[in-house]
Write a protein that holds these residues in place. Structure first.
Motif, PDB file in Angstrom:
ATOM      1  N   GLY A   1     -12.461   4.206  18.782  1.00  0.00           N
ATOM      2  CA  GLY A   1     -11.218   4.074  19.520  1.00  0.00           C
ATOM      3  C   GLY A   1     -10.106   3.631  18.585  1.00  0.00           C
ATOM      4  N   TYR A   2      -8.940   4.234  18.728  1.00  0.00           N
ATOM      5  CA  TYR A   2      -7.817   3.979  17.838  1.00  0.00           C
ATOM      6  C   TYR A   2      -7.103   2.688  18.235  1.00  0.00           C
ATOM      7  CZ  TYR A   2      -3.809   5.023  14.906  1.00  0.00           C
ATOM      8  OH  TYR A   2      -2.840   4.979  13.948  1.00  0.00           O
ATOM      9  N   THR A   3      -6.859   1.832  17.246  1.00  0.00           N
ATOM     10  CA  THR A   3      -6.087   0.613  17.470  1.00  0.00           C
ATOM     11  C   THR A   3      -5.015   0.502  16.403  1.00  0.00           C
ATOM     12  OG1 THR A   3      -7.589  -0.716  16.122  1.00  0.00           O
ATOM     13  CG2 THR A   3      -8.052  -0.617  18.485  1.00  0.00           C
ATOM     14  N   GLN A   4      -3.917  -0.139  16.727  1.00  0.00           N
ATOM     15  CA  GLN A   4      -2.809  -0.217  15.786  1.00  0.00           C
ATOM     16  C   GLN A   4      -2.987  -1.300  14.730  1.00  0.00           C
ATOM     17  OE1 GLN A   4       0.664  -1.079  18.082  1.00  0.00           O
ATOM     18  NE2 GLN A   4       0.417  -3.269  17.889  1.00  0.00           N
ATOM     19  N   ASP A   5      -3.848  -2.261  14.985  1.00  0.00           N
ATOM     20  CA  ASP A   5      -3.953  -3.378  14.051  1.00  0.00           C
ATOM     21  C   ASP A   5      -4.961  -3.140  12.934  1.00  0.00           C
ATOM     22  OD1 ASP A   5      -6.034  -3.443  15.863  1.00  0.00           O
ATOM     23  OD2 ASP A   5      -6.160  -5.633  15.886  1.00  0.00           O
ATOM     24  N   ASP A   6      -5.648  -1.985  12.913  1.00  0.00           N
ATOM     25  CA  ASP A   6      -6.603  -1.704  11.858  1.00  0.00           C
ATOM     26  C   ASP A   6      -6.316  -0.339  11.248  1.00  0.00           C
ATOM     27  OD1 ASP A   6      -8.689  -1.471  10.113  1.00  0.00           O
ATOM     28  OD2 ASP A   6     -10.264  -1.480  11.634  1.00  0.00           O
ATOM     29  N   THR A   7      -5.645  -0.348  10.113  1.00  0.00           N
ATOM     30  CA  THR A   7      -5.339   0.895   9.404  1.00  0.00           C
ATOM     31  C   THR A   7      -6.165   1.015   8.124  1.00  0.00           C
ATOM     32  OG1 THR A   7      -3.513  -0.135   8.190  1.00  0.00           O
ATOM     33  CG2 THR A   7      -2.973   0.955  10.296  1.00  0.00           C
ATOM     34  N   SER A   8      -7.274   0.280   8.041  1.00  0.00           N
ATOM     35  CA  SER A   8      -8.061   0.242   6.807  1.00  0.00           C
ATOM     36  C   SER A   8      -8.603   1.614   6.410  1.00  0.00           C
ATOM     37  CB  SER A   8      -9.196  -0.765   6.927  1.00  0.00           C
ATOM     38  OG  SER A   8      -9.998  -0.500   8.052  1.00  0.00           O
ATOM     39  N   LEU A   9      -9.018   2.429   7.376  1.00  0.00           N
ATOM     40  CA  LEU A   9      -9.515   3.761   7.038  1.00  0.00           C
ATOM     41  C   LEU A   9      -8.386   4.656   6.523  1.00  0.00           C
ATOM     42  CD1 LEU A   9     -12.012   4.387   9.967  1.00  0.00           C
ATOM     43  CD2 LEU A   9     -12.537   3.772   7.599  1.00  0.00           C
ATOM     44  N   TRP A  10      -7.201   4.571   7.137  1.00  0.00           N
ATOM     45  CA  TRP A  10      -6.067   5.356   6.669  1.00  0.00           C
ATOM     46  C   TRP A  10      -5.628   4.884   5.281  1.00  0.00           C
ATOM     47  CZ3 TRP A  10      -4.265   9.768   8.713  1.00  0.00           C
ATOM     48  CH2 TRP A  10      -4.698  10.097   9.996  1.00  0.00           C
ATOM     49  N   ASP A  11      -5.709   3.585   5.028  1.00  0.00           N
ATOM     50  CA  ASP A  11      -5.372   3.069   3.694  1.00  0.00           C
ATOM     51  C   ASP A  11      -6.362   3.574   2.647  1.00  0.00           C
ATOM     52  OD1 ASP A  11      -3.289   1.676   4.885  1.00  0.00           O
ATOM     53  OD2 ASP A  11      -4.415  -0.203   5.014  1.00  0.00           O
ATOM     54  N   TRP A  12      -7.634   3.604   2.994  1.00  0.00           N
ATOM     55  CA  TRP A  12      -8.661   4.125   2.090  1.00  0.00           C
ATOM     56  C   TRP A  12      -8.402   5.610   1.811  1.00  0.00           C
ATOM     57  CZ3 TRP A  12     -14.553   4.455   3.568  1.00  0.00           C
ATOM     58  CH2 TRP A  12     -15.304   4.826   2.454  1.00  0.00           C
ATOM     59  N   TYR A  13      -8.092   6.385   2.880  1.00  0.00           N
ATOM     60  CA  TYR A  13      -7.792   7.805   2.702  1.00  0.00           C
ATOM     61  C   TYR A  13      -6.549   8.004   1.826  1.00  0.00           C
ATOM     62  CZ  TYR A  13      -6.453  12.589   3.478  1.00  0.00           C
ATOM     63  OH  TYR A  13      -6.088  13.893   3.271  1.00  0.00           O
ATOM     64  N   LYS A  14      -5.546   7.131   2.000  1.00  0.00           N
ATOM     65  CA  LYS A  14      -4.324   7.246   1.196  1.00  0.00           C
ATOM     66  C   LYS A  14      -4.641   7.103  -0.292  1.00  0.00           C
ATOM     67  CE  LYS A  14      -1.244   4.274   2.252  1.00  0.00           C
ATOM     68  NZ  LYS A  14      -0.140   3.360   2.555  1.00  0.00           N
ATOM     69  N   ASN A  15      -5.568   6.193  -0.636  1.00  0.00           N
ATOM     70  CA  ASN A  15      -5.988   6.063  -2.036  1.00  0.00           C
ATOM     71  C   ASN A  15      -6.572   7.372  -2.557  1.00  0.00           C
ATOM     72  OD1 ASN A  15      -5.228   3.384  -2.136  1.00  0.00           O
ATOM     73  ND2 ASN A  15      -7.295   2.597  -1.840  1.00  0.00           N
ATOM     74  N   ILE A  16      -7.460   7.983  -1.794  1.00  0.00           N
ATOM     75  CA  ILE A  16      -8.076   9.253  -2.198  1.00  0.00           C
ATOM     76  C   ILE A  16      -7.007  10.330  -2.336  1.00  0.00           C
ATOM     77  CG2 ILE A  16      -9.723  11.048  -1.502  1.00  0.00           C
ATOM     78  CD1 ILE A  16     -11.010   8.345  -2.324  1.00  0.00           C
ATOM     79  N   HIS A  17      -6.107  10.400  -1.352  1.00  0.00           N
ATOM     80  CA  HIS A  17      -5.026  11.394  -1.368  1.00  0.00           C
ATOM     81  C   HIS A  17      -4.132  11.236  -2.609  1.00  0.00           C
ATOM     82  CE1 HIS A  17      -1.900  14.041   0.165  1.00  0.00           C
ATOM     83  NE2 HIS A  17      -1.022  13.082  -0.088  1.00  0.00           N
ATOM     84  N   ASN A  18      -3.923   9.998  -3.028  1.00  0.00           N
ATOM     85  CA  ASN A  18      -3.064   9.731  -4.190  1.00  0.00           C
ATOM     86  C   ASN A  18      -3.812   9.814  -5.522  1.00  0.00           C
ATOM     87  OD1 ASN A  18      -0.767   9.368  -2.608  1.00  0.00           O
ATOM     88  ND2 ASN A  18      -1.202   7.198  -2.314  1.00  0.00           N
ATOM     89  N   GLY A  19      -5.064  10.264  -5.495  1.00  0.00           N
ATOM     90  CA  GLY A  19      -5.804  10.464  -6.734  1.00  0.00           C
ATOM     91  C   GLY A  19      -6.562   9.252  -7.239  1.00  0.00           C
ATOM     92  N   VAL A  20      -6.615   8.202  -6.457  1.00  0.00           N
ATOM     93  CA  VAL A  20      -7.369   7.007  -6.851  1.00  0.00           C
ATOM     94  C   VAL A  20      -8.843   7.247  -6.506  1.00  0.00           C
ATOM     95  CG1 VAL A  20      -7.680   4.538  -6.475  1.00  0.00           C
ATOM     96  CG2 VAL A  20      -5.371   5.530  -6.415  1.00  0.00           C
ATOM     97  N   PRO A  21      -9.750   7.181  -7.474  1.00  0.00           N
ATOM     98  CA  PRO A  21     -11.173   7.412  -7.184  1.00  0.00           C
ATOM     99  C   PRO A  21     -11.804   6.211  -6.464  1.00  0.00           C
ATOM    100  CG  PRO A  21     -10.887   6.863  -9.494  1.00  0.00           C
ATOM    101  CD  PRO A  21      -9.507   6.915  -8.887  1.00  0.00           C
ATOM    102  N   ASP A  22     -11.489   6.057  -5.204  1.00  0.00           N
ATOM    103  CA  ASP A  22     -11.893   4.899  -4.406  1.00  0.00           C
ATOM    104  C   ASP A  22     -13.198   5.185  -3.669  1.00  0.00           C
ATOM    105  OD1 ASP A  22     -12.040   2.607  -2.935  1.00  0.00           O
ATOM    106  OD2 ASP A  22     -10.081   2.814  -1.977  1.00  0.00           O
ATOM    107  N   ARG A  23     -14.315   5.013  -4.362  1.00  0.00           N
ATOM    108  CA  ARG A  23     -15.638   5.241  -3.770  1.00  0.00           C
ATOM    109  C   ARG A  23     -16.209   3.907  -3.316  1.00  0.00           C
ATOM    110  NH1 ARG A  23     -18.277  10.228  -5.431  1.00  0.00           N
ATOM    111  NH2 ARG A  23     -16.741  11.505  -6.502  1.00  0.00           N
ATOM    112  N   ARG A  24     -16.841   3.921  -2.151  1.00  0.00           N
ATOM    113  CA  ARG A  24     -17.379   2.692  -1.581  1.00  0.00           C
ATOM    114  C   ARG A  24     -18.784   2.937  -1.040  1.00  0.00           C
ATOM    115  NH1 ARG A  24     -11.998   0.441   1.596  1.00  0.00           N
ATOM    116  NH2 ARG A  24     -10.588   0.888  -0.113  1.00  0.00           N
TER     117      ARG A  24
END
Length: 147
Positions: A69-92
């Motif tokens: 379920g989508y909530t406004q107070d947790d954007t951690s997944l979108w922040d992680w995706y933004k790293n990948i989109h910007n070329g940061v090799p953010d593997r977890r």
């Protein structure tokens, strides 16, 4: 276990997720916990049997799909995706934990070197009353199970 004691299977709705640098996630769906491989046909000219041998080939792992379920107070997944989109090799590393009826962990699946390949925001429908769901697809390089 005493003879005759009943052993029920675990319920699929009782799970949680842990991701490096992201708090435990409350997801309503998780799929893709699949590991498989290719068989390699091999035969030498000196083989006496009239068939090919089957050798173990490369391992493959299905992408893991998570929905919540989508909530406004947790954007951690979108922040992680933004790293990948910007070329940061953010593997977890990702762990999916199955729990029993008492909410105690009983099994864990570990996905190594995961990164977000696809993220999808909710669909909107003015006449509906469904929960807004976001979806994320994780690519990873290994799946192990811990009991």
């Amino acid at each position: 276990m005493p003879t005759g004691e009943r052993r029920d299977p675990f319920r699929a709705f009782n799970f949680q997720l842990e991701i490096d640098n992201i708090a435990r996630g409350a997801f309503n769906e998780c799929s893709g916990l699949t590991a498989e491989g290719d068989a390699v046909d091999y035969r030498e000219g000196t083989d006496l049997q009239p068939n090919v041998r089957k050798l173990v080939g490369l391992r493959k792992y299905t992408n893991i799909t998570l929905k919540r379920g989508y909530t406004q107070d947790d954007t951690s997944l979108w922040d992680w995706y933004k790293n990948i989109h910007n070329g940061v090799p953010d593997r977890r590393n990702v762990t999916i934990i199955l729990m029993n009826e008492e909410r105690q962990p009983v099994m864990r699946w570990h996905a190594e070197n995961a990164w977000i390949n696809k993220i999808e925001g909710p669909s909107f429908k003015a006449s509906g009353n469904e929960v807004a769901i976001e979806s994320v697809e994780l690519v990873h390089e290994g799946l192990t199970i811990e009991v």
